[in-house]
Design an enzyme around this catalytic site. Structure first.
Site, PDB file in Angstrom:
ATOM      1  N   GLN A  43       0.839  -1.143   0.192  1.00  0.00           N
ATOM      2  CA  GLN A  43      -0.023  -0.195  -0.123  1.00  0.00           C
ATOM      3  C   GLN A  43       0.743   1.227  -0.078  1.00  0.00           C
ATOM      4  O   GLN A  43       0.321   2.267  -0.368  1.00  0.00           O
ATOM      5  CB  GLN A  43      -0.875   0.183   1.248  1.00  0.00           C
ATOM      6  CG  GLN A  43      -2.006  -0.848   1.148  1.00  0.00           C
ATOM      7  CD  GLN A  43      -2.779  -1.177   2.297  1.00  0.00           C
ATOM      8  OE1 GLN A  43      -2.493  -1.564   3.487  1.00  0.00           O
ATOM      9  NE2 GLN A  43      -3.966  -0.160   2.360  1.00  0.00           N
ATOM     10  N   CYS A  74     -10.918  -0.446   3.269  1.00  0.00           N
ATOM     11  CA  CYS A  74      -9.473  -0.300   3.229  1.00  0.00           C
ATOM     12  C   CYS A  74      -8.946   1.080   2.931  1.00  0.00           C
ATOM     13  O   CYS A  74      -9.438   1.820   2.215  1.00  0.00           O
ATOM     14  CB  CYS A  74      -9.286  -1.194   1.966  1.00  0.00           C
ATOM     15  SG  CYS A  74      -7.410  -1.395   1.363  1.00  0.00           S
ATOM     16  N   GLU A  79      -4.416  -8.133   4.873  1.00  0.00           N
ATOM     17  CA  GLU A  79      -3.164  -7.710   4.636  1.00  0.00           C
ATOM     18  C   GLU A  79      -2.260  -8.902   3.782  1.00  0.00           C
ATOM     19  O   GLU A  79      -1.564  -8.420   2.928  1.00  0.00           O
ATOM     20  CB  GLU A  79      -2.156  -7.492   5.814  1.00  0.00           C
ATOM     21  CG  GLU A  79      -2.791  -6.456   7.000  1.00  0.00           C
ATOM     22  CD  GLU A  79      -3.307  -5.075   6.416  1.00  0.00           C
ATOM     23  OE1 GLU A  79      -2.974  -4.785   5.246  1.00  0.00           O
ATOM     24  OE2 GLU A  79      -4.328  -4.435   6.919  1.00  0.00           O
ATOM     25  N   HIS A 138      -3.310  -8.237   0.311  1.00  0.00           N
ATOM     26  CA  HIS A 138      -2.581  -6.937  -0.302  1.00  0.00           C
ATOM     27  C   HIS A 138      -1.192  -7.529  -0.842  1.00  0.00           C
ATOM     28  O   HIS A 138      -0.804  -7.318  -1.938  1.00  0.00           O
ATOM     29  CB  HIS A 138      -2.309  -5.873   0.785  1.00  0.00           C
ATOM     30  CG  HIS A 138      -3.373  -4.874   0.934  1.00  0.00           C
ATOM     31  ND1 HIS A 138      -3.959  -4.098  -0.030  1.00  0.00           N
ATOM     32  CD2 HIS A 138      -4.166  -4.630   2.006  1.00  0.00           C
ATOM     33  CE1 HIS A 138      -4.889  -3.571   0.282  1.00  0.00           C
ATOM     34  NE2 HIS A 138      -5.208  -3.718   1.739  1.00  0.00           N
TER      35      HIS A 138
HETATM   36  O1  GNR Z   1      -7.980  -0.048   9.123  1.00  0.00           O
HETATM   37  C1  GNR Z   1      -8.442  -1.025   8.512  1.00  0.00           C
HETATM   38  N1  GNR Z   1      -9.528  -1.623   8.969  1.00  0.00           N
HETATM   39  C2  GNR Z   1     -10.278  -2.442   8.522  1.00  0.00           C
HETATM   40  C3  GNR Z   1     -11.371  -3.208   9.103  1.00  0.00           C
HETATM   41  C4  GNR Z   1     -12.117  -4.188   8.607  1.00  0.00           C
HETATM   42  C5  GNR Z   1     -11.292  -5.010   7.790  1.00  0.00           C
HETATM   43  C6  GNR Z   1     -10.175  -4.878   7.532  1.00  0.00           C
HETATM   44  C7  GNR Z   1      -9.436  -3.686   7.777  1.00  0.00           C
HETATM   45  S1  GNR Z   1      -8.037  -3.229   7.430  1.00  0.00           S
HETATM   46  C8  GNR Z   1      -7.817  -1.280   7.110  1.00  0.00           C
HETATM   47  C9  GNR Z   1      -6.499  -1.025   6.847  1.00  0.00           C
HETATM   48  C10 GNR Z   1      -6.351  -1.473   5.489  1.00  0.00           C
HETATM   49  O2  GNR Z   1      -6.471  -1.206   4.446  1.00  0.00           O
HETATM   50  N2  GNR Z   1      -5.257  -2.414   5.599  1.00  0.00           N
HETATM   51  O3  GNR Z   1      -4.659  -2.766   4.531  1.00  0.00           O
HETATM   52 NI    NI Z   2      -6.298  -2.601   3.056  1.00  0.00          NI
END
Ligand code: GNR
Ligand code: NI
Length: 165
Positions: free
Chosen positions: A51, A91, A135, A138
């Site tokens: 990211q 996200c 994650e 990602h």
């Molecule tokens: O901050 C985040 N909150 C979240 C809430 C529910 C499921 C997944 C997440 S991950 C996200 C941060 C993010 O984008 N991590 O890649």
């Molecule tokens: Ni995310």
């Protein structure tokens, strides 16, 4: 420390598959500090290196209320999954207020390396399990919206396009 720029969908760099981390040096430690700062600043519970345009297999996470339980994992692997949960996800890399339920394993066991390059294993459930799966996705170039129906993906894409204009 520094705030890093978070790539936003549909940036094609979010689709790059991360490479394994082969050593921990001062540069990597600095990068991890910057990732924590960026994650907390953005009010995220997790942040994958992808990211912030770093294509190495690592992520930071803190699902605690007090933002005092930092977890950083290098080369994470989910080695066991059990059950199903269906919780709302968002996200930091997907705008347009996108938030929707995604099917995930209820519990996972993850193996990886810590910043001392020692093997760690972590059993997680609930939000932490969701975050780990999000994650690890990602790092493989996968976004949570990829798990949604084509119709929902189209709606999100349109909202983001509108917001850009
Ligand atoms: O901050 C985040 N909150 C979240 C809430 C529910 C499921 C997944 C997440 S991950 C996200 C941060 C993010 O984008 N991590 O890649
Ligand atoms: Ni995310």
């Amino acid at each position: 420390m520094a705030l890093l720029e978070i790539l936003k969908y549909p940036d094609p760099r979010l689709r790059i598959k991360a490479q394994p981390v082969s050593k921990v040096d001062a540069e990597l430690r600095r990068m991890v500090d910057d990732m924590y700062e960026t994650m907390y600043h953005a009010k995220g519970v997790g942040l994958a290196a992808t990211q912030v345009n770093i294509h190495h297999q690592l992520f930071t996470m803190d699902v605690s209320e007090g933002q005092d339980q930092r977890i950083c994992v290098l080369n994470p692997e989910i080695i066991f999954r059990e059950g199903i949960q269906y919780e709302g996800e968002g996200c930091l890399s997907v705008g347009g207020g996108a938030f929707d339920k995604v099917e995930r394993a209820l519990k996972v066991k993850m193996r990886g390396l810590d910043l001392d390059f020692k093997t760690i294993e972590l059993d997680a459930e609930g939000l932490m399990a969701v975050c780990i799966q999000h994650e690890v996705d990602h790092l493989n170039g996968i976004l949570f919206i990829d798990h949604l129906s084509r119709l929902k993906q189209d709606r999100i894409r349109k909202k983001i396009e509108k917001a850009r204009r």
